[in-house]
Design a protein around this motif. Sequence first.
Motif, PDB file in Angstrom:
ATOM      1  N   UNK A 353      -6.059  -6.579  10.879  1.00  0.00           N
ATOM      2  CA  UNK A 353      -6.534  -6.921  12.216  1.00  0.00           C
ATOM      3  C   UNK A 353      -6.009  -6.056  13.344  1.00  0.00           C
ATOM      4  N   UNK A 354      -4.712  -5.704  13.317  1.00  0.00           N
ATOM      5  CA  UNK A 354      -4.130  -4.921  14.410  1.00  0.00           C
ATOM      6  C   UNK A 354      -3.579  -3.584  13.933  1.00  0.00           C
ATOM      7  N   UNK A 355      -3.985  -3.152  12.740  1.00  0.00           N
ATOM      8  CA  UNK A 355      -3.413  -1.936  12.166  1.00  0.00           C
ATOM      9  C   UNK A 355      -3.625  -0.706  13.044  1.00  0.00           C
ATOM     10  N   UNK A 356      -4.826  -0.584  13.612  1.00  0.00           N
ATOM     11  CA  UNK A 356      -5.105   0.604  14.412  1.00  0.00           C
ATOM     12  C   UNK A 356      -4.176   0.684  15.621  1.00  0.00           C
ATOM     13  N   UNK A 357      -3.938  -0.446  16.265  1.00  0.00           N
ATOM     14  CA  UNK A 357      -3.056  -0.480  17.436  1.00  0.00           C
ATOM     15  C   UNK A 357      -1.642  -0.068  17.049  1.00  0.00           C
ATOM     16  N   UNK A 358      -1.206  -0.491  15.872  1.00  0.00           N
ATOM     17  CA  UNK A 358       0.154  -0.238  15.413  1.00  0.00           C
ATOM     18  C   UNK A 358       0.337   1.123  14.752  1.00  0.00           C
ATOM     19  N   UNK A 359      -0.751   1.865  14.602  1.00  0.00           N
ATOM     20  CA  UNK A 359      -0.674   3.161  13.948  1.00  0.00           C
ATOM     21  C   UNK A 359      -0.535   3.066  12.446  1.00  0.00           C
ATOM     22  N   UNK A 360      -0.943   1.930  11.871  1.00  0.00           N
ATOM     23  CA  UNK A 360      -0.872   1.725  10.430  1.00  0.00           C
ATOM     24  C   UNK A 360      -2.192   2.115   9.775  1.00  0.00           C
ATOM     25  N   UNK A 361      -2.120   2.436   8.490  1.00  0.00           N
ATOM     26  CA  UNK A 361      -3.331   2.721   7.731  1.00  0.00           C
ATOM     27  C   UNK A 361      -4.253   1.510   7.741  1.00  0.00           C
ATOM     28  N   UNK A 362      -5.528   1.747   7.956  1.00  0.00           N
ATOM     29  CA  UNK A 362      -6.474   0.635   7.995  1.00  0.00           C
ATOM     30  C   UNK A 362      -6.940   0.262   6.592  1.00  0.00           C
ATOM     31  N   UNK A 363      -7.136  -1.052   6.372  1.00  0.00           N
ATOM     32  CA  UNK A 363      -7.545  -1.590   5.075  1.00  0.00           C
ATOM     33  C   UNK A 363      -8.673  -2.586   5.303  1.00  0.00           C
ATOM     34  N   UNK A 364      -9.866  -2.095   5.582  1.00  0.00           N
ATOM     35  CA  UNK A 364     -10.913  -2.992   6.054  1.00  0.00           C
ATOM     36  C   UNK A 364     -11.574  -3.873   5.007  1.00  0.00           C
ATOM     37  N   UNK A 365     -11.517  -3.499   3.735  1.00  0.00           N
ATOM     38  CA  UNK A 365     -12.356  -4.224   2.770  1.00  0.00           C
ATOM     39  C   UNK A 365     -11.705  -4.415   1.417  1.00  0.00           C
ATOM     40  N   UNK A 366     -10.388  -4.560   1.375  1.00  0.00           N
ATOM     41  CA  UNK A 366      -9.726  -4.775   0.100  1.00  0.00           C
ATOM     42  C   UNK A 366      -9.169  -3.498  -0.499  1.00  0.00           C
ATOM     43  N   UNK A 367      -8.884  -3.543  -1.796  1.00  0.00           N
ATOM     44  CA  UNK A 367      -8.314  -2.396  -2.510  1.00  0.00           C
ATOM     45  C   UNK A 367      -9.385  -1.323  -2.665  1.00  0.00           C
ATOM     46  N   UNK A 368      -9.013  -0.094  -2.348  1.00  0.00           N
ATOM     47  CA  UNK A 368      -9.974   1.010  -2.468  1.00  0.00           C
ATOM     48  C   UNK A 368      -9.220   2.293  -2.807  1.00  0.00           C
ATOM     49  N   UNK A 369      -9.880   3.233  -3.486  1.00  0.00           N
ATOM     50  CA  UNK A 369      -9.232   4.507  -3.803  1.00  0.00           C
ATOM     51  C   UNK A 369      -8.788   5.226  -2.539  1.00  0.00           C
ATOM     52  N   UNK A 370      -7.614   5.832  -2.607  1.00  0.00           N
ATOM     53  CA  UNK A 370      -7.076   6.586  -1.501  1.00  0.00           C
ATOM     54  C   UNK A 370      -6.095   5.821  -0.640  1.00  0.00           C
ATOM     55  N   UNK A 371      -6.130   4.504  -0.689  1.00  0.00           N
ATOM     56  CA  UNK A 371      -5.255   3.707   0.165  1.00  0.00           C
ATOM     57  C   UNK A 371      -3.826   3.715  -0.364  1.00  0.00           C
ATOM     58  N   UNK A 372      -2.869   3.433   0.532  1.00  0.00           N
ATOM     59  CA  UNK A 372      -1.492   3.230   0.088  1.00  0.00           C
ATOM     60  C   UNK A 372      -1.462   2.112  -0.949  1.00  0.00           C
ATOM     61  N   UNK A 373      -0.680   2.299  -1.981  1.00  0.00           N
ATOM     62  CA  UNK A 373      -0.617   1.306  -3.061  1.00  0.00           C
ATOM     63  C   UNK A 373       0.333   0.175  -2.678  1.00  0.00           C
ATOM     64  N   UNK A 374      -0.013  -0.503  -1.579  1.00  0.00           N
ATOM     65  CA  UNK A 374       0.696  -1.703  -1.118  1.00  0.00           C
ATOM     66  C   UNK A 374      -0.132  -2.889  -1.591  1.00  0.00           C
ATOM     67  N   UNK A 375       0.283  -3.487  -2.690  1.00  0.00           N
ATOM     68  CA  UNK A 375      -0.564  -4.411  -3.437  1.00  0.00           C
ATOM     69  C   UNK A 375       0.192  -5.674  -3.821  1.00  0.00           C
ATOM     70  N   UNK A 376      -0.580  -6.751  -4.005  1.00  0.00           N
ATOM     71  CA  UNK A 376      -0.007  -8.035  -4.408  1.00  0.00           C
ATOM     72  C   UNK A 376      -0.793  -8.569  -5.591  1.00  0.00           C
ATOM     73  N   UNK A 377      -0.074  -8.912  -6.647  1.00  0.00           N
ATOM     74  CA  UNK A 377      -0.689  -9.523  -7.832  1.00  0.00           C
ATOM     75  C   UNK A 377      -0.393 -11.011  -7.829  1.00  0.00           C
ATOM     76  N   UNK A 378      -1.453 -11.822  -7.750  1.00  0.00           N
ATOM     77  CA  UNK A 378      -1.315 -13.271  -7.821  1.00  0.00           C
ATOM     78  C   UNK A 378      -1.648 -13.741  -9.235  1.00  0.00           C
ATOM     79  N   UNK A 379      -0.902 -14.721  -9.681  1.00  0.00           N
ATOM     80  CA  UNK A 379      -1.233 -15.430 -10.924  1.00  0.00           C
ATOM     81  C   UNK A 379      -1.306 -16.910 -10.570  1.00  0.00           C
ATOM     82  N   UNK A 380      -2.503 -17.392 -10.385  1.00  0.00           N
ATOM     83  CA  UNK A 380      -2.680 -18.772  -9.950  1.00  0.00           C
ATOM     84  C   UNK A 380      -2.255 -19.766 -11.016  1.00  0.00           C
TER      85      UNK A 380
END
Length: 438
Positions: A353-380
């Motif tokens: 939501x505020x990534x652009x303002x903060x100068x962070x990499x934008x992640x608009x639509x989930x996991x995608x090639x090229x993005x930083x590998x900042x990821x969370x694995x859930x096991x429900x």
Amino acid sequence: MTLDTITDVTVFSGGTWHAGMDVHLADGRVRALLPHGELPPGEIVLDGAGGHLTPGLVNTHTHLFQAGLRGIGEGLPLLAWLSAVGEEAALLTPERAYATATAAAAEALRSGTTTLVEHMWPHPSPDVHDAVLRALRASGVRAVLCRGVADRGDLSRKWGFDPRLMQPLEEALSHTDELIAAAHGSRVEVAVAVPNPRCLTPDGMRAVRAYADERGLPVSLHLLETATDDVMCREHAGVGAVEYLERAGFLWERLLAVHCVELDAAGRATLARHGVGVSYNPLSNMRLGSGIAPVPDMLAAGLRVGLGVDGAASNDTQDILEALRIGAYVQRAAHRKADLFGFPEMFALAANGANRVLGLEERPDGVRPGMQADLVLHRFDRDYACLPVRDPGATLLTCAGSRTVAAVMVGGEVLVRDGEHVRLPSAELAARLGFTAA
């Protein structure tokens, strides 16, 4: 441990869930998303079978030192609560700053926060700020460390900041340059934090804006958490808080305005015109009885809004999934609309939501090639209270929590596994906070 492949996992990508995927990583980024087995896995593999993978979330506002202040000022309104917290802040040592910051960062990671924005209170000791930077680097979290500044003293905090915690503005900004140099090459970026509009004179605002512009830094500012900002600015400057800021040139596209509970339509239009972002902190605003930020109206006005957890003295956790859920529910209650802020909308706020303002990499639509590998694995299935899973997004929003987080990665490095920070054992964190295991 830095991963090469997450295998056979259900991935949130492109706004939908894709089952049976392999996620290949390289150099701290996602290299490819492919059907399971299409490419051989790398040497270091995380078995994702039965799990659900999402980008990590961004906590756009916290105060790490408050991990040592849980429950403080319970039942007090904002100004009285600030006074209680301020007394503790005046006693903060570098050792305590390090202990609380490592604990808070580890707790944040445990619930799927992979980036946090630390809004430091001004403090006269450079060693305190240096300790927080060391703590962030030790935790491995990605962070924006906002160094606190102020130039108007007032022990009551009504028209200024606690003078015991201040230092000359020029000295504070000079030390910010030292922090920038010390953070170079790490996952921590440095920025500036301003307690509220009342804590900087117009000359101070111009100096901070010029400093931030010259270095391309964002600035975090508490704004209109309650009506106090408006009341005091009208009493002392003859205009409301937003106009006070605008007249001093302190509204621009790298400013993150935190809370904005009392931001009216005119204020929303003004902030949007200048490209200001907003940090929405629902749990803190509820705990202190401040109110409910008008987030639907903010978005309609064109404001970029991110999710904030706030410090553990006003939340009292660092659990971003709790903030995700309650942030949606309180808006539904206020507007009496059950379909307001479903998973796609809330996840977009929390991840991007505020990534652009903060100068962070934008992640608009989930996991995608090229993005930083900042990821969370859930096991429900780690918690039967999340079963059955009819819709993974609905499960994440309505009943998931840190207990369902099986692994958290930042730059492909596994930092949390099965609820435990791999670098910072829980017993060690507890001991630093002054507690020992029974």
